[in-house]
Write an enzyme that holds these catalytic residues in place. Structure first.
Site, short mmCIF file in Angstrom:
data_model
loop_
_atom_site.label_atom_id
_atom_site.label_comp_id
_atom_site.label_asym_id
_atom_site.label_seq_id
_atom_site.Cartn_x
_atom_site.Cartn_y
_atom_site.Cartn_z
CG ASP A 198 -1.73 1.26 1.34
OD1 ASP A 198 -2.19 1.75 0.29
OD2 ASP A 198 -1.91 1.76 2.47
CD GLU A 203 -4.94 0.76 -2.19
OE1 GLU A 203 -5.33 -0.18 -1.47
OE2 GLU A 203 -4.98 1.95 -1.86
CG ASP A 257 -0.51 3.31 6.36
OD1 ASP A 257 -1.15 3.67 5.36
OD2 ASP A 257 -0.29 4.06 7.33
#
Length: 178
Positions: A11, A71, A143
């Site tokens: 991410d 992502e 996260d």
């Protein structure tokens, strides 16, 4: 017994990049590691990118994933933030491909749909489902949970029942093949 596949999910973020490593055996998912790569907020962008590249390289070296998933960038209200996020994502991609890892990309909507079942899920819902799906005893940082969710999305789309039912990768949407 089914062969194990190790997946690294990323991410990306210019300040905090989350990562998660899982093993997939058949339809089972196992937690390996997760964490956050934090960059100094006051450092120049080039230095922050160097931190991201170096630490993702270390994660790859230590955990030896066979596949990676990242992502995709979403367009923020603030164009400068979107550009910063895009550069952090580029750093993550560069680190992964420099280690010769195959990389798949997923939108935030795809990640939320795969893990929670709806694309408008809150971060807390994603964290909760990551804990449930991996049988964790505690809740990872947001996260890190997102990194694990990206890895789970890749596993579900490519190693789970959906991949076996649709090996061509073709998607049917509103009656049309895409």
């Amino acid at each position: 017994m089914a062969a194990s596949v190790r997946i690294l999910g990323i991410d990306p973020g210019s300040r905090v990049t989350g990562f998660g490593v899982i093993d997939v055996r058949g339809r089972d998912h196992f937690y390996v590691a997760s964490g956050c790569i934090k960059t100094p907020a006051d450092a120049p962008l080039a230095d922050r990118i160097a931190v991201i590249v170096r630490h993702i390289g270390e994660v790859v070296t230590v955990y030896k994933p066979q596949q990676a998933a990242v992502e995709q960038v979403f367009v923020n209200v603030n164009p400068a933030s979107t550009l910063m996020l895009g550069q952090a994502r580029g750093a993550a991609l560069a680190a992964l491909v420099s280690h010769k890892l195959p990389v798949s990309e997923y939108t935030a909507l795809q990640v939320k749909q795969a893990v929670v079942g709806k694309g408008k899920a809150a971060k807390e819902q994603v964290q909760h489902m990551v804990v449930q799906m991996l049988g964790l005893s505690g809740t990872p940082q947001p996260d890190a949970a997102d990194g694990l969710a990206v890895a789970l999305t890749h596993a579900l789309r490519n190693h789970g029942l959906a991949a076996k039912l649709n090996p061509s990768g073709m998607q049917v949407k509103r009656g049309r093949f895409q």
